[in-house]
Design a protein around this motif. Structure first.
Motif, short mmCIF file in Angstrom:
data_model
loop_
_atom_site.label_atom_id
_atom_site.label_comp_id
_atom_site.label_asym_id
_atom_site.label_seq_id
_atom_site.Cartn_x
_atom_site.Cartn_y
_atom_site.Cartn_z
N TRP A 27 -4.32 10.85 -16.56
CA TRP A 27 -5.44 9.95 -16.35
C TRP A 27 -5.96 10.05 -14.92
CZ3 TRP A 27 -9.05 8.13 -19.10
CH2 TRP A 27 -9.85 7.05 -18.66
N LEU A 28 -5.21 9.55 -13.95
CA LEU A 28 -5.67 9.63 -12.57
C LEU A 28 -5.68 11.07 -12.08
CD1 LEU A 28 -3.90 6.56 -10.93
CD2 LEU A 28 -6.20 6.70 -11.88
N LEU A 29 -6.69 11.42 -11.30
CA LEU A 29 -6.84 12.77 -10.78
C LEU A 29 -6.70 12.79 -9.26
CD1 LEU A 29 -9.82 13.82 -13.06
CD2 LEU A 29 -7.46 14.64 -13.23
N ASP A 30 -5.83 11.93 -8.74
CA ASP A 30 -5.67 11.82 -7.29
C ASP A 30 -5.03 13.05 -6.67
OD1 ASP A 30 -6.73 9.36 -7.62
OD2 ASP A 30 -4.94 8.22 -7.11
N MET A 31 -4.48 13.96 -7.51
CA MET A 31 -3.94 15.19 -6.95
C MET A 31 -5.05 16.10 -6.43
SD MET A 31 -4.66 15.50 -10.29
CE MET A 31 -3.24 14.82 -11.11
N LEU A 32 -6.28 15.86 -6.88
CA LEU A 32 -7.44 16.60 -6.38
C LEU A 32 -7.99 15.87 -5.16
CD1 LEU A 32 -9.27 17.31 -9.77
CD2 LEU A 32 -7.67 18.80 -8.55
N SER A 33 -8.59 16.61 -4.27
CA SER A 33 -9.16 16.01 -3.06
C SER A 33 -10.33 15.10 -3.43
CB SER A 33 -9.63 17.08 -2.09
OG SER A 33 -10.76 17.76 -2.63
N GLU A 34 -10.65 14.18 -2.52
CA GLU A 34 -11.79 13.29 -2.74
C GLU A 34 -13.06 14.10 -2.95
OE1 GLU A 34 -14.55 10.38 -0.08
OE2 GLU A 34 -12.40 10.41 0.37
N LYS A 35 -13.22 15.17 -2.19
CA LYS A 35 -14.41 16.01 -2.31
C LYS A 35 -14.51 16.63 -3.69
CE LYS A 35 -16.69 19.96 -0.07
NZ LYS A 35 -16.60 20.96 1.02
N LYS A 36 -13.40 17.09 -4.23
CA LYS A 36 -13.41 17.70 -5.55
C LYS A 36 -13.66 16.66 -6.64
CE LYS A 36 -10.52 21.75 -4.67
NZ LYS A 36 -9.26 22.47 -5.02
N ARG A 37 -13.04 15.47 -6.51
CA ARG A 37 -13.28 14.43 -7.51
C ARG A 37 -14.75 14.03 -7.55
NH1 ARG A 37 -8.74 12.12 -4.91
NH2 ARG A 37 -9.93 10.25 -4.31
N LYS A 38 -15.33 13.92 -6.38
CA LYS A 38 -16.75 13.55 -6.30
C LYS A 38 -17.62 14.63 -6.91
CE LYS A 38 -18.26 11.31 -2.79
NZ LYS A 38 -18.79 10.81 -1.49
N LYS A 39 -17.30 15.89 -6.65
CA LYS A 39 -18.07 17.00 -7.19
C LYS A 39 -18.03 17.01 -8.71
CE LYS A 39 -20.41 20.84 -7.25
NZ LYS A 39 -21.87 20.80 -6.98
N ILE A 40 -16.87 16.74 -9.30
CA ILE A 40 -16.73 16.70 -10.76
C ILE A 40 -17.65 15.63 -11.34
CG2 ILE A 40 -15.13 16.11 -12.63
CD1 ILE A 40 -12.91 17.36 -10.77
N SER A 41 -17.61 14.43 -10.76
CA SER A 41 -18.44 13.34 -11.25
C SER A 41 -19.92 13.65 -11.08
CB SER A 41 -18.08 12.03 -10.54
OG SER A 41 -16.81 11.57 -10.93
N GLU A 42 -20.28 14.17 -9.91
CA GLU A 42 -21.68 14.49 -9.67
C GLU A 42 -22.20 15.51 -10.68
OE1 GLU A 42 -21.24 13.98 -4.84
OE2 GLU A 42 -21.76 15.93 -5.70
N PRO A 52 0.82 -1.21 0.00
CA PRO A 52 0.00 0.00 0.00
C PRO A 52 0.86 1.27 0.00
CG PRO A 52 0.10 -0.91 2.21
CD PRO A 52 0.78 -1.91 1.32
N HIS A 53 0.29 2.36 -0.48
CA HIS A 53 1.05 3.60 -0.56
C HIS A 53 0.16 4.79 -0.26
CE1 HIS A 53 -0.86 4.88 -4.28
NE2 HIS A 53 -0.66 3.66 -4.77
N GLY A 54 0.80 5.91 0.04
CA GLY A 54 0.12 7.18 0.18
C GLY A 54 0.47 8.06 -1.00
N SER A 55 0.45 9.38 -0.81
CA SER A 55 0.73 10.29 -1.91
C SER A 55 2.19 10.26 -2.33
CB SER A 55 0.32 11.71 -1.54
OG SER A 55 1.07 12.16 -0.42
N ARG A 56 3.11 9.96 -1.39
CA ARG A 56 4.53 9.91 -1.77
C ARG A 56 5.35 8.97 -0.88
NH1 ARG A 56 7.19 15.69 0.25
NH2 ARG A 56 6.42 15.58 2.39
N SER A 57 4.69 8.04 -0.21
CA SER A 57 5.42 7.08 0.61
C SER A 57 4.66 5.77 0.66
CB SER A 57 5.63 7.61 2.04
OG SER A 57 4.38 7.75 2.70
N SER A 58 5.32 4.73 1.15
CA SER A 58 4.72 3.41 1.27
C SER A 58 5.44 2.67 2.38
CB SER A 58 4.85 2.65 -0.06
OG SER A 58 6.21 2.33 -0.33
N LEU A 59 5.17 1.38 2.52
CA LEU A 59 5.92 0.57 3.47
C LEU A 59 7.30 0.22 2.92
CD1 LEU A 59 3.15 -1.87 4.78
CD2 LEU A 59 3.95 0.28 5.77
N ILE A 60 7.55 0.56 1.66
CA ILE A 60 8.82 0.23 1.01
C ILE A 60 9.73 1.45 0.93
CG2 ILE A 60 9.84 -0.56 -1.18
CD1 ILE A 60 7.38 -2.36 -1.50
N VAL A 61 9.16 2.64 0.72
CA VAL A 61 9.96 3.87 0.69
C VAL A 61 9.31 4.91 1.59
CG1 VAL A 61 10.87 3.44 -1.61
CG2 VAL A 61 8.80 4.78 -1.36
#
Length: 326
Positions: free
Chosen positions: A231-246, A195-204
């Protein structure tokens, strides 16, 4: 009548912020259970697992592409290897558990396990051996595969200078056959592992992951890979991604009565193509997909007519275009 949006879950949603200690604890517990629950002597299996954890580090879900476990075995340049199951030298692996420095596999065939050990020990930088006791099953023949050059930091991640060097080598190697450049958000799983976050994981850790991101973005800006593919828009917050789709899907639903189930409509200066279908043919659930351009922006979701509820997925595509719908 306003549409109610399901805020408890989204398709492909990820609501949990990445925290290394809790992620490690969860995966270690899961790995222990997986490897010992079927044994006649789970306590002995648990002791073996603890020994492996001390030697190989925390359990992980997947390796970054540059990890020696994936990159040291010789592979065809035409094959993108992102899993141990794709490595031909690991033929016969079964019931696998991954750790930061290597993995344990538990095939049921002794002959297969012997051949695996022989093949791996012929690869520079890797080592394999049979465990003295059983894991996963009393009838399995567990084999440990270890990356000898991987050293761990105090936080359990791979030593920064080594990880950075392996990552840079892999990124440069991939440039020769690349047709497009991939953004950090597209490539995180392949660079950080999971698993990873925005710039780290259990490996780095964050320091290492931050520099890996700088590597990728510098190479992208140089034009070495070709034009950048977003392609992926993970740089945007979850709230913003949801708003775009809605915004897109609600607009499509509002046009359905006038235009049917497959139509084009204009929203905020963009031509949008909508496809709506009755998922099961019973009028209960509608599947909606909205596309702009040649997949310049895509999103989808489900509308439940009885409850007047909308469930949306994350949008994918170009950031500048997506932000027009906030």
């Amino acid at each position: 009548m306003p549409i109610h949006v399901n805020t408890k879950e989204t398709l492909n949603g990820d609501f949990m912020e990445f925290r290394a200690p809790s992620a490690a604890a969860e995966l270690n517990a899961r790995g222990l259970e997986y490897l010992t629950k079927n044994l006649s002597d789970p306590k002995a299996g648990s002791q073996l697992f603890v020994s492996l954890r001390e030697q190989l580090g925390n359990c992980v879900e997947s390796y970054p592409d540059w990890h020696p476990i994936l990159s040291h075995p010789e592979q065809s340049r035409t094959i993108h290897v992102s899993s141990i199951t794709q490595v031909k030298q690991y033929e016969g692996i079964d019931h696998n558990t991954l750790f930061v420095r290597g993995f344990v596999t538990c095939p049921y065939s002794k002959d297969m396990s012997d051949k695996l050990v022989e093949r791996v020990n012929a690869i520079t930088g890797l080592s394999a051996w049979h465990l003295d006791g059983p894991l996963y099953s009393d009838h399995a023949y567990p084999v440990v595969v270890e990356a000898l050059d991987v050293e761990l930091e105090a936080d359990g991640t791979i030593r920064s200078r080594d990880a950075l060097a392996w990552c840079a080598e892999q990124l440069v190697k991939g440039a020769r056959d690349a047709q497009v450049a991939e953004t950090w958000w597209n490539m995180r799983r392949h660079i950080l592992g999971s698993p990873h976050g925005s710039r780290s994981s259990l490996i780095v850790n964050q320091f290492t992951g931050g520099h890996m991101r700088k590597f990728l973005e510098a190479f992208n800006d140089s034009g070495m890979y070709g034009p950048i593919k977003e392609w992926l828009l993970d740089m945007l917050s979850e709230k913003k991604r949801k708003k775009i789709s809605e915004t897109l899907i609600e607009a499509a639903l509002n046009q359905r009565d006038k235009l049917g189930n497959s139509f084009e409509f204009e929203l905020r200066g963009e031509s949008c193509k909508a496809e709506i279908r009755d998922t099961f043919g019973d009028g209960e659930e509608l599947s909606i997909r909205v596309t702009i351009g040649e997949s310049d922006l895509v999103t989808s979701g489900f509308f439940y007519q009885k409850s007047n509820t909308l469930q949306v997925s994350d949008p994918n595509g170009k950031r500048v275009l997506a932000e027009k719908f906030l």
